[in-house]
Scaffold this motif. Structure first.
Motif, PDB file in Angstrom:
ATOM      1  N   VAL A  75       4.827  -7.954   5.415  1.00 43.41           N
ATOM      2  CA  VAL A  75       5.402  -7.296   6.914  1.00 43.41           C
ATOM      3  C   VAL A  75       6.769  -6.345   7.597  1.00 43.41           C
ATOM      4  CG1 VAL A  75       4.345  -5.955   8.741  1.00 43.41           C
ATOM      5  CG2 VAL A  75       2.967  -7.267   7.435  1.00 43.41           C
ATOM      6  N   CYS A 123       1.207   0.866   2.854  1.00 43.20           N
ATOM      7  CA  CYS A 123       0.512   0.358   2.147  1.00 43.20           C
ATOM      8  C   CYS A 123       0.497  -0.532   0.804  1.00 43.20           C
ATOM      9  CB  CYS A 123      -0.798   1.484   2.587  1.00 43.20           C
ATOM     10  SG  CYS A 123      -1.553   1.622   4.056  1.00 43.20           S
ATOM     11  N   CYS A 141      -4.304   2.254   6.461  1.00 37.01           N
ATOM     12  CA  CYS A 141      -4.526   0.955   5.107  1.00 37.01           C
ATOM     13  C   CYS A 141      -4.816  -0.668   5.953  1.00 37.01           C
ATOM     14  CB  CYS A 141      -3.361   0.604   4.072  1.00 37.01           C
ATOM     15  SG  CYS A 141      -2.038   0.341   5.052  1.00 37.01           S
ATOM     16  N   VAL A 198      -3.225  -8.314  11.910  1.00 37.69           N
ATOM     17  CA  VAL A 198      -3.558  -8.657  10.729  1.00 37.69           C
ATOM     18  C   VAL A 198      -5.123 -10.004  10.764  1.00 37.69           C
ATOM     19  CG1 VAL A 198      -2.653  -9.905   8.553  1.00 37.69           C
ATOM     20  CG2 VAL A 198      -1.726  -7.820   9.573  1.00 37.69           C
ATOM     21  N   THR A 255      -0.545   0.755   9.001  1.00 40.47           N
ATOM     22  CA  THR A 255      -1.507  -0.022   9.147  1.00 40.47           C
ATOM     23  C   THR A 255      -2.218   0.039   9.610  1.00 40.47           C
ATOM     24  OG1 THR A 255      -0.574  -1.821  10.190  1.00 40.47           O
ATOM     25  CG2 THR A 255      -0.056  -2.390   7.653  1.00 40.47           C
TER      26      THR A 255
END
Length: 111
Positions: free
Chosen positions: A78, A69, A106, A20, A102
Motif C-alpha cells: 500500500v 486496485c 476494490c 485491510v 480500496t
C-alpha cells in the motif's frame, strides 16, 4: 502545517491498514453496490477530500483507481502504491486516493 499534513497522512495510512485488517463487513457492503455506484462513490470521496488527480477527467481518475486496485492485487504494498500515485500524478494526496480506491473500487484486494 507540515505537522498537520504528517498527522493526516499517518491517520489515512492507519485507516487503510485497519480496513485491510477488518475488511469483511466493508467487503460485503461494497459487493452489493453496482459498478456505477462504486465509481460514483469513489469520485465523490476523492472530490470531497481534495484528492482528485490534477488535470485528469473523471473517467481518467476512475481508470487510475482501478489501476491502483490492480497493483495492490498483484502484491504492491500500500505505501509503495501511495508513493507511486503521488509521483505519477505530481500531487500529495496519494494516501487519500488509494484509500478511496480500496474502499470503493476494490475492497476485496486483500482477500
Amino acid at each position: 502545517m507540515a505537522i498537520d499534513r504528517i498527522r493526516l497522512r499517518t491517520f489515512a495510512i492507519a485507516c487503510a491498514a485497519t480496513f485491510v485488517a477488518l475488511g469483511g463487513a466493508a467487503v460485503g457492503a461494497a459487493a452489493t453496490a453496482d459498478a456505477g455506484g462504486a465509481e460514483a462513490a469513489f469520485v465523490d470521496e476523492i472530490s470531497v477530500n481534495n484528492a482528485t488527480l490534477p488535470g485528469r477527467s473523471t473517467a481518467e481518475m476512475i481508470s487510475a483507481g482501478y489501476a491502483t486496485c490492480d497493483h495492490l492485487r498483484r502484491g504492491v504494498p500500500v505505501l509503495d502504491e501511495v508513493s507511486a500515485v503521488e509521483r505519477a500524478y505530481q500531487f500529495g494526496q496519494g494516501t487519500l486516493f488509494v484509500s478511496a480506491a480500496t474502499t470503493h473500487l476494490c475492497p476485496d484486494f486483500a482477500s
